[in-house]
Write a protein that holds these residues in place. Sequence first.
Motif, PDB file in Angstrom:
ATOM      1  N   PRO A 112       0.812  -1.225   0.000  1.00 43.55           N
ATOM      2  CA  PRO A 112       0.000   0.000   0.000  1.00 43.55           C
ATOM      3  C   PRO A 112       0.847   1.278   0.000  1.00 43.55           C
ATOM      4  CG  PRO A 112       0.175  -0.832   2.233  1.00 43.55           C
ATOM      5  CD  PRO A 112       1.000  -1.750   1.373  1.00 43.55           C
ATOM      6  N   HIS A 113       0.954   1.925  -1.137  1.00 45.70           N
ATOM      7  CA  HIS A 113       1.617   3.219  -1.230  1.00 45.70           C
ATOM      8  C   HIS A 113       0.568   4.319  -1.030  1.00 45.70           C
ATOM      9  CE1 HIS A 113       4.848   0.794  -2.753  1.00 45.70           C
ATOM     10  NE2 HIS A 113       4.158   0.451  -3.812  1.00 45.70           N
ATOM     11  N   LEU A 114       0.966   5.430  -0.445  1.00 47.06           N
ATOM     12  CA  LEU A 114       0.041   6.521  -0.129  1.00 47.06           C
ATOM     13  C   LEU A 114       0.346   7.733  -1.001  1.00 47.06           C
ATOM     14  CD1 LEU A 114       0.044   6.363   3.784  1.00 47.06           C
ATOM     15  CD2 LEU A 114      -1.701   5.467   2.221  1.00 47.06           C
ATOM     16  N   LEU A 115      -0.677   8.214  -1.698  1.00 45.64           N
ATOM     17  CA  LEU A 115      -0.507   9.350  -2.599  1.00 45.64           C
ATOM     18  C   LEU A 115      -1.568  10.410  -2.323  1.00 45.64           C
ATOM     19  CD1 LEU A 115       0.672  10.765  -5.128  1.00 45.64           C
ATOM     20  CD2 LEU A 115      -0.916   9.376  -6.496  1.00 45.64           C
ATOM     21  N   TRP A 116      -1.102  11.617  -2.058  1.00 45.71           N
ATOM     22  CA  TRP A 116      -1.958  12.802  -2.030  1.00 45.71           C
ATOM     23  C   TRP A 116      -1.530  13.651  -3.230  1.00 45.71           C
ATOM     24  CZ3 TRP A 116       0.197  10.651   2.295  1.00 45.71           C
ATOM     25  CH2 TRP A 116      -0.631  10.370   3.397  1.00 45.71           C
TER      26      TRP A 116
ATOM     27  N   GLY B 244       8.839  10.334   0.201  1.00 46.23           N
ATOM     28  CA  GLY B 244       9.446   9.561   1.279  1.00 46.23           C
ATOM     29  C   GLY B 244       8.927   8.142   1.275  1.00 46.23           C
ATOM     30  N   HIS B 245       9.322   7.366   2.296  1.00 43.95           N
ATOM     31  CA  HIS B 245       8.871   5.977   2.419  1.00 43.95           C
ATOM     32  C   HIS B 245       8.695   5.634   3.887  1.00 43.95           C
ATOM     33  CE1 HIS B 245      12.778   4.280   3.845  1.00 43.95           C
ATOM     34  NE2 HIS B 245      13.299   5.273   3.142  1.00 43.95           N
ATOM     35  N   PHE B 246       7.748   4.728   4.156  1.00 45.70           N
ATOM     36  CA  PHE B 246       7.514   4.353   5.558  1.00 45.70           C
ATOM     37  C   PHE B 246       7.946   2.923   5.871  1.00 45.70           C
ATOM     38  CE2 PHE B 246       3.440   3.943   3.318  1.00 45.70           C
ATOM     39  CZ  PHE B 246       3.018   2.649   3.641  1.00 45.70           C
TER      40      PHE B 246
ATOM     41  N   LEU C  71       3.908  11.812  -1.657  1.00 45.98           N
ATOM     42  CA  LEU C  71       3.951  10.385  -1.986  1.00 45.98           C
ATOM     43  C   LEU C  71       4.818   9.675  -0.968  1.00 45.98           C
ATOM     44  CD1 LEU C  71       3.407   7.919  -3.754  1.00 45.98           C
ATOM     45  CD2 LEU C  71       5.283   8.653  -5.244  1.00 45.98           C
ATOM     46  N   LEU C  72       4.214   8.726  -0.245  1.00 44.91           N
ATOM     47  CA  LEU C  72       4.934   7.893   0.711  1.00 44.91           C
ATOM     48  C   LEU C  72       4.807   6.444   0.253  1.00 44.91           C
ATOM     49  CD1 LEU C  72       3.839   9.518   4.094  1.00 44.91           C
ATOM     50  CD2 LEU C  72       6.049   9.743   2.942  1.00 44.91           C
ATOM     51  N   THR C  73       5.920   5.843  -0.092  1.00 49.35           N
ATOM     52  CA  THR C  73       5.929   4.476  -0.601  1.00 49.35           C
ATOM     53  C   THR C  73       6.320   3.509   0.510  1.00 49.35           C
ATOM     54  OG1 THR C  73       8.249   4.528  -1.307  1.00 49.35           O
ATOM     55  CG2 THR C  73       6.589   5.369  -2.859  1.00 49.35           C
ATOM     56  N   CYS C  74       6.173   2.215   0.218  1.00 51.32           N
ATOM     57  CA  CYS C  74       6.489   1.219   1.258  1.00 51.32           C
ATOM     58  C   CYS C  74       7.394   0.099   0.738  1.00 51.32           C
ATOM     59  CB  CYS C  74       5.204   0.638   1.840  1.00 51.32           C
ATOM     60  SG  CYS C  74       4.205  -0.315   0.690  1.00 51.32           S
ATOM     61  N   ASP C  75       8.168   0.379  -0.336  1.00 46.99           N
ATOM     62  CA  ASP C  75       9.110  -0.648  -0.802  1.00 46.99           C
ATOM     63  C   ASP C  75      10.475  -0.062  -1.168  1.00 46.99           C
ATOM     64  OD1 ASP C  75       8.469   0.649  -3.154  1.00 46.99           O
ATOM     65  OD2 ASP C  75       8.095  -1.187  -4.303  1.00 46.99           O
TER      66      ASP C  75
END
Length: 376
Positions: A66-70, A81-83, A135-139
Amino acid sequence: MRPLSAMRRAAHEDAATMVDRLGELVSCESPPGSIPHLRACADLVAGWGEAVLGRPARRVVRDGLPHLLWSARDQRVLLLGHFDTVWPAGTIRQWPFAVTGETATGPGVYDMKAGIVQMFTALGLVADTSRVGVLLTCDEESGSATSRTLIERQALRSGAVLVCEASSPTGGLKVARKGGSVYRLTVRGKAAHAGVEPQRGVNATVEIAHQILAVQALASPSEETSVTPTVLAGGTTTNTVPEAATLAVDVRAWTRDELERVDLGIRRMATRLPEAVLSVGGGINRYPLTPDVALPLLTMAQAAAKDIGLPPPPGAHAPGASDGNFTGALGVPTLDGLGAVGGGAHARGEYVDVRAMPDRAALLAALIEQVLATPT
């Protein structure tokens, strides 16, 4: 627009909240590839983002991640960034988040959960976020395989990309990063009894040893190009000539030409043992982030720092890569290292200077305002 002189004061009023949020985010583990953990972390971060941006995140799910995009309609700025972190699930039980004096520690605190906390604090200081995308990605820690096209698409829609990865230990903003490649070399040999008739086999372990030496010879100390054999595997039982062996190789270089030189050299490597077969997987993952795309934004960041009463941050060169490499390679103005001040990424000693967090949030907010105010 909030007066720039008030931004730093407002950020310091949120200092305790920032530390509390950092503890909450670090305690919400997000190991690479663990979809349940990443979803839970996305839930937490999505709420923070919606509160300051006034719009919900779009979850872009790829291979379950699940990547987060506003996104913004007229996207002048993209915060990136990334979480995800490098730490496996359960690390928080052995190494819990802690603040001792002016230092916070815990898995992922520096890379890059403090940067996320600072990002959302900064957005709360910006008067109008309608032209700011996030944009916060998770990979990222596993190579950005599912998020790369998303990152590149959003970067091309943006006037500038501000990467909230950690700064240098002295607070420098990153204007250059090495590019990187990852390879997997596989050797196929032929099994035989190691004690009775080893001569009938083709020893894949011996062949991969030759390849290790060949790979190392492609490094260039004068160009600061590293070619490092890392993970090695081969063989089945102690009394069998190994019929298969694999080797992972990590390459880092400051220039595109160097990455391509090493790439060609690896693909041209030949086997040394008759009948051994070598195959090469992988390739160039990220081209370097070069100063030409970063220095104009560094100048703006230094001016923004002066406006809010901070010393101008220097530019820094970083051997490690980030998702900013992707955006810079597209020619999109990109400045990295706008996150936390600290050190020890990927090590149990990673830490963040919590005293610096409000000032870094204020600096990011002031820089966003400057970019938004700059005519296109």
